[in-house]
Design a protein around this motif. Structure first.
Motif, short mmCIF file in Angstrom:
data_model
loop_
_atom_site.label_atom_id
_atom_site.label_comp_id
_atom_site.label_asym_id
_atom_site.label_seq_id
_atom_site.Cartn_x
_atom_site.Cartn_y
_atom_site.Cartn_z
N ARG A 106 0.85 -1.20 0.00
CA ARG A 106 0.00 0.00 0.00
C ARG A 106 0.88 1.25 0.00
O ARG A 106 0.66 2.18 -0.77
N ILE A 107 1.91 1.24 0.84
CA ILE A 107 2.82 2.39 0.91
C ILE A 107 3.59 2.53 -0.40
O ILE A 107 3.75 3.63 -0.92
N LEU A 108 4.06 1.41 -0.95
CA LEU A 108 4.76 1.43 -2.23
C LEU A 108 3.89 2.10 -3.29
O LEU A 108 4.35 2.99 -4.01
N HIS A 109 2.63 1.69 -3.40
CA HIS A 109 1.74 2.26 -4.41
C HIS A 109 1.45 3.74 -4.15
O HIS A 109 1.35 4.53 -5.09
N PHE A 110 1.34 4.10 -2.88
CA PHE A 110 1.13 5.51 -2.54
C PHE A 110 2.32 6.34 -3.01
O PHE A 110 2.15 7.40 -3.63
N VAL A 111 3.53 5.87 -2.72
CA VAL A 111 4.73 6.60 -3.15
C VAL A 111 4.79 6.67 -4.67
O VAL A 111 5.09 7.73 -5.24
N GLN A 112 4.46 5.57 -5.35
CA GLN A 112 4.45 5.58 -6.82
C GLN A 112 3.45 6.59 -7.35
O GLN A 112 3.73 7.30 -8.32
N ASP A 113 2.28 6.68 -6.70
CA ASP A 113 1.26 7.65 -7.11
C ASP A 113 1.74 9.09 -6.89
O ASP A 113 1.25 10.01 -7.54
N CYS A 114 2.66 9.28 -5.97
CA CYS A 114 3.17 10.62 -5.65
C CYS A 114 4.46 10.95 -6.40
O CYS A 114 5.03 12.03 -6.20
N GLU A 115 4.92 10.06 -7.27
CA GLU A 115 6.23 10.24 -7.91
C GLU A 115 6.37 11.59 -8.62
O GLU A 115 7.39 12.26 -8.47
N ALA A 116 5.35 12.00 -9.35
CA ALA A 116 5.45 13.28 -10.06
C ALA A 116 5.60 14.43 -9.08
O ALA A 116 6.43 15.32 -9.29
N GLY A 117 4.83 14.40 -8.00
CA GLY A 117 4.94 15.44 -6.98
C GLY A 117 6.30 15.41 -6.29
O GLY A 117 6.86 16.46 -5.98
N LEU A 118 6.81 14.21 -6.06
CA LEU A 118 8.13 14.08 -5.42
C LEU A 118 9.22 14.64 -6.33
O LEU A 118 10.14 15.30 -5.86
N LYS A 119 9.11 14.38 -7.61
CA LYS A 119 10.11 14.88 -8.54
C LYS A 119 10.06 16.41 -8.61
O LYS A 119 11.08 17.06 -8.72
N GLY A 120 8.85 16.97 -8.48
CA GLY A 120 8.72 18.42 -8.46
C GLY A 120 9.34 19.04 -7.23
O GLY A 120 9.95 20.10 -7.28
N ILE A 121 9.23 18.35 -6.10
CA ILE A 121 9.80 18.83 -4.84
C ILE A 121 11.32 18.70 -4.87
O ILE A 121 12.05 19.61 -4.51
N ALA A 122 11.77 17.53 -5.31
CA ALA A 122 13.20 17.23 -5.27
C ALA A 122 13.98 17.95 -6.36
O ALA A 122 15.18 18.12 -6.26
N GLY A 123 13.28 18.36 -7.39
CA GLY A 123 13.98 19.10 -8.46
C GLY A 123 14.51 18.18 -9.43
O GLY A 123 15.29 17.85 -10.04
#
Length: 123
Positions: A106-123
């Motif tokens: 469940r956590i893995l899929h949540f993180v995968q769903d947030c990947e675009a947002g994470l990439k935006g944060i991380a640069g």
């Protein structure tokens, strides 16, 4: 502290080992482990996607205020979190703990769903 790290001889406590403290790992591992661990909350205290992304942004900014991250480290943040959850899923499957494995997935899929947002944060 984990009970598995306690040493006993003839029923008496003789010491404590923690190899996690002695390992050489990538710098962002502990940060990613912490951020993925935030998602283990269940019920009413669970993070929404937006709340979690704000927490990730704040944690990364705090980390960088002390120790700058390279562009490669920033890009790797979602992948490291995903790898951590894959390892947890495999660990729980090995223990035949389906609830733990499902939670890791469940956590893995949540993180995968947030990947675009994470990439935006991380640069």
């Amino acid at each position: 502290m984990h009970f598995e790290n306690f040493l006993f001889s003839e029923g008496n406590f003789t010491g404590y080992l923690d190899f996690d403290l002695s390992q050489k790992n990538i710098r962002i591992f502990d940060l990613c482990y912490f951020l993925a661990g935030l998602l283990a909350e269940e019920g009413d205290t669970a993070f929404t996607k937006e709340e979690w992304l704000r927490a990730v942004k704040a944690a990364l900014e705090g980390y960088e205020s002390v120790s700058g991250l390279t562009a490669e480290e920033k890009r790797a943040v979602p992948w490291v979190m995903e790898a951590i959850e894959i390892l947890f899923a495999a660990f729980f499957i090995g223990l035949k703990d389906s609830r733990g494995a499902e939670e890791a997935c469940r956590i893995l899929h949540f993180v995968q769903d947030c990947e675009a947002g994470l990439k935006g944060i991380a640069g």
